[in-house]
Scaffold this motif. Sequence first.
Motif, PDB file in Angstrom:
ATOM      1  N   ASP A  98       0.818  -1.209   0.000  1.00 53.61           N
ATOM      2  CA  ASP A  98       0.000   0.000   0.000  1.00 53.61           C
ATOM      3  C   ASP A  98       0.858   1.269   0.000  1.00 53.61           C
ATOM      4  O   ASP A  98       0.526   2.260   0.639  1.00 53.61           O
ATOM      5  CB  ASP A  98      -0.969  -0.007   1.177  1.00 53.61           C
ATOM      6  CG  ASP A  98      -2.092   1.010   0.994  1.00 53.61           C
ATOM      7  OD1 ASP A  98      -2.423   1.328  -0.165  1.00 53.61           O
ATOM      8  OD2 ASP A  98      -2.623   1.501   2.008  1.00 53.61           O
ATOM      9  N   LEU A  99       1.979   1.241  -0.727  1.00 58.31           N
ATOM     10  CA  LEU A  99       2.853   2.402  -0.815  1.00 58.31           C
ATOM     11  C   LEU A  99       2.155   3.480  -1.632  1.00 58.31           C
ATOM     12  O   LEU A  99       1.670   3.242  -2.718  1.00 58.31           O
ATOM     13  CB  LEU A  99       4.186   2.009  -1.480  1.00 58.31           C
ATOM     14  CG  LEU A  99       5.256   3.085  -1.537  1.00 58.31           C
ATOM     15  CD1 LEU A  99       5.707   3.469  -0.120  1.00 58.31           C
ATOM     16  CD2 LEU A  99       6.450   2.605  -2.351  1.00 58.31           C
ATOM     17  N   GLN A 100       2.120   4.695  -1.071  1.00 55.74           N
ATOM     18  CA  GLN A 100       1.417   5.813  -1.696  1.00 55.74           C
ATOM     19  C   GLN A 100       2.394   6.929  -2.040  1.00 55.74           C
ATOM     20  O   GLN A 100       3.474   7.040  -1.454  1.00 55.74           O
ATOM     21  CB  GLN A 100       0.364   6.371  -0.736  1.00 55.74           C
ATOM     22  CG  GLN A 100      -0.674   5.363  -0.293  1.00 55.74           C
ATOM     23  CD  GLN A 100      -1.613   4.961  -1.396  1.00 55.74           C
ATOM     24  OE1 GLN A 100      -2.069   5.807  -2.159  1.00 55.74           O
ATOM     25  NE2 GLN A 100      -1.908   3.675  -1.499  1.00 55.74           N
ATOM     26  N   ARG A 101       1.979   7.799  -2.955  1.00 60.99           N
ATOM     27  CA  ARG A 101       2.761   8.987  -3.322  1.00 60.99           C
ATOM     28  C   ARG A 101       3.078   9.786  -2.057  1.00 60.99           C
ATOM     29  O   ARG A 101       2.202  10.005  -1.216  1.00 60.99           O
ATOM     30  CB  ARG A 101       1.947   9.845  -4.284  1.00 60.99           C
ATOM     31  CG  ARG A 101       2.583  11.186  -4.617  1.00 60.99           C
ATOM     32  CD  ARG A 101       1.760  11.969  -5.612  1.00 60.99           C
ATOM     33  NE  ARG A 101       1.807  11.391  -6.942  1.00 60.99           N
ATOM     34  CZ  ARG A 101       2.838  11.493  -7.791  1.00 60.99           C
ATOM     35  NH1 ARG A 101       3.910  12.143  -7.418  1.00 60.99           N
ATOM     36  NH2 ARG A 101       2.795  10.946  -8.978  1.00 60.99           N
ATOM     37  N   GLY A 102       4.344  10.177  -1.929  1.00 58.93           N
ATOM     38  CA  GLY A 102       4.764  10.996  -0.795  1.00 58.93           C
ATOM     39  C   GLY A 102       5.193  10.219   0.438  1.00 58.93           C
ATOM     40  O   GLY A 102       5.812  10.782   1.335  1.00 58.93           O
ATOM     41  N   GLU A 103       4.877   8.934   0.516  1.00 60.96           N
ATOM     42  CA  GLU A 103       5.308   8.129   1.653  1.00 60.96           C
ATOM     43  C   GLU A 103       6.776   7.748   1.487  1.00 60.96           C
ATOM     44  O   GLU A 103       7.329   7.814   0.395  1.00 60.96           O
ATOM     45  CB  GLU A 103       4.464   6.856   1.775  1.00 60.96           C
ATOM     46  CG  GLU A 103       3.051   7.109   2.186  1.00 60.96           C
ATOM     47  CD  GLU A 103       2.244   5.848   2.368  1.00 60.96           C
ATOM     48  OE1 GLU A 103       1.302   5.898   3.163  1.00 60.96           O
ATOM     49  OE2 GLU A 103       2.538   4.825   1.710  1.00 60.96           O
ATOM     50  N   TRP A 104       7.404   7.341   2.580  1.00 59.34           N
ATOM     51  CA  TRP A 104       8.811   6.969   2.576  1.00 59.34           C
ATOM     52  C   TRP A 104       8.971   5.456   2.492  1.00 59.34           C
ATOM     53  O   TRP A 104       8.219   4.711   3.105  1.00 59.34           O
ATOM     54  CB  TRP A 104       9.498   7.479   3.838  1.00 59.34           C
ATOM     55  CG  TRP A 104       9.732   8.951   3.813  1.00 59.34           C
ATOM     56  CD1 TRP A 104       8.892   9.922   4.278  1.00 59.34           C
ATOM     57  CD2 TRP A 104      10.864   9.624   3.273  1.00 59.34           C
ATOM     58  NE1 TRP A 104       9.441  11.159   4.059  1.00 59.34           N
ATOM     59  CE2 TRP A 104      10.662  11.008   3.451  1.00 59.34           C
ATOM     60  CE3 TRP A 104      12.039   9.198   2.656  1.00 59.34           C
ATOM     61  CZ2 TRP A 104      11.579  11.964   3.045  1.00 59.34           C
ATOM     62  CZ3 TRP A 104      12.956  10.151   2.255  1.00 59.34           C
ATOM     63  CH2 TRP A 104      12.724  11.514   2.447  1.00 59.34           C
ATOM     64  N   LEU A 105       9.971   5.037   1.727  1.00 58.64           N
ATOM     65  CA  LEU A 105      10.341   3.623   1.613  1.00 58.64           C
ATOM     66  C   LEU A 105      11.831   3.511   1.875  1.00 58.64           C
ATOM     67  O   LEU A 105      12.625   4.215   1.256  1.00 58.64           O
ATOM     68  CB  LEU A 105      10.031   3.092   0.210  1.00 58.64           C
ATOM     69  CG  LEU A 105      10.504   1.667  -0.082  1.00 58.64           C
ATOM     70  CD1 LEU A 105       9.674   0.665   0.720  1.00 58.64           C
ATOM     71  CD2 LEU A 105      10.444   1.365  -1.563  1.00 58.64           C
TER      72      LEU A 105
ATOM     73  N   ALA B 286       9.142   2.433  -6.795  1.00 55.74           N
ATOM     74  CA  ALA B 286       8.713   3.419  -5.798  1.00 55.74           C
ATOM     75  C   ALA B 286       8.765   4.830  -6.375  1.00 55.74           C
ATOM     76  O   ALA B 286       7.888   5.651  -6.092  1.00 55.74           O
ATOM     77  CB  ALA B 286       9.588   3.318  -4.551  1.00 55.74           C
TER      78      ALA B 286
ATOM     79  N   ALA C 263       6.817   7.798  -4.384  1.00 55.64           N
ATOM     80  CA  ALA C 263       7.246   7.679  -2.994  1.00 55.64           C
ATOM     81  C   ALA C 263       8.617   8.320  -2.808  1.00 55.64           C
ATOM     82  O   ALA C 263       9.348   8.541  -3.770  1.00 55.64           O
ATOM     83  CB  ALA C 263       7.299   6.209  -2.586  1.00 55.64           C
ATOM     84  N   ARG C 264       8.946   8.627  -1.566  1.00 58.28           N
ATOM     85  CA  ARG C 264      10.272   9.133  -1.201  1.00 58.28           C
ATOM     86  C   ARG C 264      11.108   7.923  -0.784  1.00 58.28           C
ATOM     87  O   ARG C 264      10.587   7.000  -0.154  1.00 58.28           O
ATOM     88  CB  ARG C 264      10.162  10.118  -0.043  1.00 58.28           C
ATOM     89  CG  ARG C 264       9.121  11.242  -0.243  1.00 58.28           C
ATOM     90  CD  ARG C 264       9.456  12.223  -1.344  1.00 58.28           C
ATOM     91  NE  ARG C 264      10.733  12.863  -1.192  1.00 58.28           N
ATOM     92  CZ  ARG C 264      10.956  13.976  -0.492  1.00 58.28           C
ATOM     93  NH1 ARG C 264       9.973  14.582   0.142  1.00 58.28           N
ATOM     94  NH2 ARG C 264      12.163  14.502  -0.426  1.00 58.28           N
TER      95      ARG C 264
END
Length: 105
Positions: A39-46, A62, A67-68
């Motif tokens: 559920d990785l979303q735009r703007g989230e960190w990985l 990513a 994602a960041r």
Amino acid sequence: MKITEPARPALLARSAMRGDFHDVYGSEGGQNLLADRGDLQRGEWLAVHGCGGVGLSAIMLATAIGARIVAVDISKAALAKAEDLGADLLVDVLARTMLGPRSAT
């Protein structure tokens, strides 16, 4: 007739992916493991620990999601590749340094 690109690669296209990329994209019913399972979303960190084939594939996907990315590795060459592919923060474990090639705030 308008032809649109499918949302997910067809089975034949997925089968032609390099193994590392396929591991990250996913083989569980065509799910993208980062977007669908994680559920990785735009703007989230990985955080990507290890910037070899699988790690760099995760960075590419990513980045496409928006994602960041924090790339962690012991190799300066691997971190340079991660930066080229869009990593926002680089952590060199051996040198105990963190570099931000982009705005990481």
